[in-house]
Design a protein around this motif. Sequence first.
Motif, PDB file in Angstrom:
ATOM      1  N   THR A   1      25.323 -26.208  37.924  1.00  0.00           N
ATOM      2  CA  THR A   1      26.527 -25.400  38.119  1.00  0.00           C
ATOM      3  C   THR A   1      26.267 -23.921  37.875  1.00  0.00           C
ATOM      4  O   THR A   1      26.767 -23.066  38.606  1.00  0.00           O
ATOM      5  CB  THR A   1      27.651 -25.886  37.180  1.00  0.00           C
ATOM      6  OG1 THR A   1      27.932 -27.243  37.474  1.00  0.00           O
ATOM      7  CG2 THR A   1      28.915 -25.063  37.346  1.00  0.00           C
ATOM      8  N   PHE A   2      25.500 -23.616  36.849  1.00  0.00           N
ATOM      9  CA  PHE A   2      25.327 -22.221  36.462  1.00  0.00           C
ATOM     10  C   PHE A   2      24.034 -21.586  36.961  1.00  0.00           C
ATOM     11  O   PHE A   2      23.716 -20.470  36.577  1.00  0.00           O
ATOM     12  CB  PHE A   2      25.434 -22.079  34.936  1.00  0.00           C
ATOM     13  CG  PHE A   2      26.812 -22.396  34.428  1.00  0.00           C
ATOM     14  CD1 PHE A   2      27.901 -21.679  34.880  1.00  0.00           C
ATOM     15  CD2 PHE A   2      27.014 -23.425  33.525  1.00  0.00           C
ATOM     16  CE1 PHE A   2      29.179 -21.978  34.421  1.00  0.00           C
ATOM     17  CE2 PHE A   2      28.285 -23.726  33.072  1.00  0.00           C
ATOM     18  CZ  PHE A   2      29.370 -23.004  33.519  1.00  0.00           C
ATOM     19  N   SER A   3      23.311 -22.272  37.813  1.00  0.00           N
ATOM     20  CA  SER A   3      22.108 -21.645  38.358  1.00  0.00           C
ATOM     21  C   SER A   3      22.516 -20.593  39.392  1.00  0.00           C
ATOM     22  O   SER A   3      23.588 -20.658  39.982  1.00  0.00           O
ATOM     23  CB  SER A   3      21.186 -22.687  38.997  1.00  0.00           C
ATOM     24  OG  SER A   3      21.705 -23.108  40.234  1.00  0.00           O
ATOM     25  N   GLU A   4      21.649 -19.630  39.610  1.00  0.00           N
ATOM     26  CA  GLU A   4      21.969 -18.563  40.553  1.00  0.00           C
ATOM     27  C   GLU A   4      22.035 -19.067  41.990  1.00  0.00           C
ATOM     28  O   GLU A   4      22.694 -18.461  42.827  1.00  0.00           O
ATOM     29  CB  GLU A   4      20.933 -17.443  40.435  1.00  0.00           C
ATOM     30  CG  GLU A   4      21.057 -16.663  39.140  1.00  0.00           C
ATOM     31  CD  GLU A   4      20.111 -15.469  39.119  1.00  0.00           C
ATOM     32  OE1 GLU A   4      19.738 -14.965  40.199  1.00  0.00           O
ATOM     33  OE2 GLU A   4      19.755 -15.053  38.017  1.00  0.00           O
ATOM     34  N   ASP A   5      21.369 -20.159  42.278  1.00  0.00           N
ATOM     35  CA  ASP A   5      21.364 -20.715  43.630  1.00  0.00           C
ATOM     36  C   ASP A   5      22.466 -21.736  43.863  1.00  0.00           C
ATOM     37  O   ASP A   5      22.489 -22.392  44.902  1.00  0.00           O
ATOM     38  CB  ASP A   5      20.009 -21.390  43.912  1.00  0.00           C
ATOM     39  CG  ASP A   5      18.865 -20.405  43.843  1.00  0.00           C
ATOM     40  OD1 ASP A   5      19.097 -19.217  44.131  1.00  0.00           O
ATOM     41  OD2 ASP A   5      17.746 -20.823  43.485  1.00  0.00           O
ATOM     42  N   ALA A   6      23.380 -21.895  42.904  1.00  0.00           N
ATOM     43  CA  ALA A   6      24.430 -22.899  43.039  1.00  0.00           C
ATOM     44  C   ALA A   6      25.331 -22.550  44.228  1.00  0.00           C
ATOM     45  O   ALA A   6      25.737 -21.401  44.411  1.00  0.00           O
ATOM     46  CB  ALA A   6      25.264 -22.975  41.763  1.00  0.00           C
ATOM     47  N   ALA A   7      25.616 -23.561  45.027  1.00  0.00           N
ATOM     48  CA  ALA A   7      26.498 -23.363  46.177  1.00  0.00           C
ATOM     49  C   ALA A   7      27.947 -23.346  45.724  1.00  0.00           C
ATOM     50  O   ALA A   7      28.317 -24.011  44.762  1.00  0.00           O
ATOM     51  CB  ALA A   7      26.283 -24.494  47.190  1.00  0.00           C
ATOM     52  N   THR A   8      28.751 -22.590  46.416  1.00  0.00           N
ATOM     53  CA  THR A   8      30.177 -22.556  46.111  1.00  0.00           C
ATOM     54  C   THR A   8      30.865 -23.695  46.859  1.00  0.00           C
ATOM     55  O   THR A   8      30.339 -24.207  47.849  1.00  0.00           O
ATOM     56  CB  THR A   8      30.806 -21.214  46.531  1.00  0.00           C
ATOM     57  OG1 THR A   8      30.715 -21.099  47.955  1.00  0.00           O
ATOM     58  CG2 THR A   8      30.102 -20.054  45.863  1.00  0.00           C
TER      59      THR A   8
ATOM     60  N   SER B   1      26.046 -42.248  24.913  1.00  0.00           N
ATOM     61  CA  SER B   1      26.068 -40.866  24.405  1.00  0.00           C
ATOM     62  C   SER B   1      24.888 -40.068  24.945  1.00  0.00           C
ATOM     63  O   SER B   1      25.040 -38.904  25.339  1.00  0.00           O
ATOM     64  CB  SER B   1      26.039 -40.867  22.877  1.00  0.00           C
ATOM     65  OG  SER B   1      27.176 -41.513  22.364  1.00  0.00           O
ATOM     66  N   GLY B   2      23.715 -40.692  24.964  1.00  0.00           N
ATOM     67  CA  GLY B   2      22.536 -40.008  25.516  1.00  0.00           C
ATOM     68  C   GLY B   2      22.694 -39.719  26.997  1.00  0.00           C
ATOM     69  O   GLY B   2      22.291 -38.658  27.486  1.00  0.00           O
ATOM     70  N   GLY B   3      23.305 -40.657  27.728  1.00  0.00           N
ATOM     71  CA  GLY B   3      23.549 -40.443  29.152  1.00  0.00           C
ATOM     72  C   GLY B   3      24.505 -39.287  29.408  1.00  0.00           C
ATOM     73  O   GLY B   3      24.289 -38.476  30.317  1.00  0.00           O
ATOM     74  N   VAL B   4      25.550 -39.190  28.588  1.00  0.00           N
ATOM     75  CA  VAL B   4      26.483 -38.059  28.716  1.00  0.00           C
ATOM     76  C   VAL B   4      25.758 -36.757  28.424  1.00  0.00           C
ATOM     77  O   VAL B   4      25.949 -35.760  29.129  1.00  0.00           O
ATOM     78  CB  VAL B   4      27.698 -38.239  27.780  1.00  0.00           C
ATOM     79  CG1 VAL B   4      28.498 -36.960  27.660  1.00  0.00           C
ATOM     80  CG2 VAL B   4      28.594 -39.357  28.265  1.00  0.00           C
ATOM     81  N   LEU B   5      24.941 -36.757  27.407  1.00  0.00           N
ATOM     82  CA  LEU B   5      24.194 -35.549  27.046  1.00  0.00           C
ATOM     83  C   LEU B   5      23.284 -35.103  28.186  1.00  0.00           C
ATOM     84  O   LEU B   5      23.322 -33.934  28.607  1.00  0.00           O
ATOM     85  CB  LEU B   5      23.361 -35.808  25.785  1.00  0.00           C
ATOM     86  CG  LEU B   5      22.443 -34.687  25.332  1.00  0.00           C
ATOM     87  CD1 LEU B   5      23.268 -33.524  24.821  1.00  0.00           C
ATOM     88  CD2 LEU B   5      21.498 -35.189  24.272  1.00  0.00           C
ATOM     89  N   ILE B   6      22.503 -36.017  28.716  1.00  0.00           N
ATOM     90  CA  ILE B   6      21.596 -35.664  29.820  1.00  0.00           C
ATOM     91  C   ILE B   6      22.379 -35.275  31.064  1.00  0.00           C
ATOM     92  O   ILE B   6      22.064 -34.287  31.733  1.00  0.00           O
ATOM     93  CB  ILE B   6      20.626 -36.830  30.100  1.00  0.00           C
ATOM     94  CG1 ILE B   6      19.678 -36.998  28.913  1.00  0.00           C
ATOM     95  CG2 ILE B   6      19.843 -36.585  31.391  1.00  0.00           C
ATOM     96  CD1 ILE B   6      18.858 -38.256  28.953  1.00  0.00           C
ATOM     97  N   GLY B   7      23.435 -36.037  31.377  1.00  0.00           N
ATOM     98  CA  GLY B   7      24.263 -35.710  32.543  1.00  0.00           C
ATOM     99  C   GLY B   7      24.909 -34.345  32.429  1.00  0.00           C
ATOM    100  O   GLY B   7      24.960 -33.583  33.399  1.00  0.00           O
ATOM    101  N   ALA B   8      25.394 -34.008  31.241  1.00  0.00           N
ATOM    102  CA  ALA B   8      26.012 -32.691  31.044  1.00  0.00           C
ATOM    103  C   ALA B   8      24.990 -31.578  31.224  1.00  0.00           C
ATOM    104  O   ALA B   8      25.289 -30.544  31.841  1.00  0.00           O
ATOM    105  CB  ALA B   8      26.647 -32.617  29.655  1.00  0.00           C
ATOM    106  N   ILE B   9      23.792 -31.786  30.697  1.00  0.00           N
ATOM    107  CA  ILE B   9      22.747 -30.769  30.862  1.00  0.00           C
ATOM    108  C   ILE B   9      22.430 -30.576  32.340  1.00  0.00           C
ATOM    109  O   ILE B   9      22.345 -29.441  32.835  1.00  0.00           O
ATOM    110  CB  ILE B   9      21.482 -31.153  30.067  1.00  0.00           C
ATOM    111  CG1 ILE B   9      21.767 -31.049  28.570  1.00  0.00           C
ATOM    112  CG2 ILE B   9      20.298 -30.288  30.456  1.00  0.00           C
ATOM    113  CD1 ILE B   9      20.689 -31.659  27.693  1.00  0.00           C
TER     114      ILE B   9
END
Length: 148
Positions: free
Chosen positions: A102-109, A88-96
């Motif tokens: 994904t949502f950073s302004e520098d994210a590549a398309t 569960s902790g791994g999923v939490l950290i991985g999702a973060i």
Amino acid sequence: MTPASRPKRPHGLGTYVLLIVVIAIIGGVGGAAQGLIGDRGGVLGLVMTAAIMSITMAVAVVGCVWWWRGIDEAAREAHKWAWWWGGSGGVLIGAIVLLTLTFSEDAATPVEVGVSAPDLIAGGMFAILLFQLAGYSIAWAAWWLRHR
């Protein structure tokens, strides 16, 4: 003492390693079969891929159930605790991590990177699995260190 009344000896490390090797071979055979048979296009290819993957996973689950029934109660508790807290902790950290990237302004398309949507989905699933396994491994080791 009759053989039936003797307590069953739990599986050891050798059995675990053997099971991992056998399941890896079964996974390799399933992957090769999918590559040879499941690459057909259309509905037939989709059905063949689903069938091959289902059979391979069913064999792996049977192996895991056999192993689970052969370990002692302490090992079962260590695995359950580690999967719950570490996984569960791994999923939490991985999702973060994945959502931040994904949502950073520098994210590549996907076009800039040259990958397709299915590649991105598979990559995300694999990344979450790796975080889950890392968390599980850390929690499993912590459980055994606390209970020795």
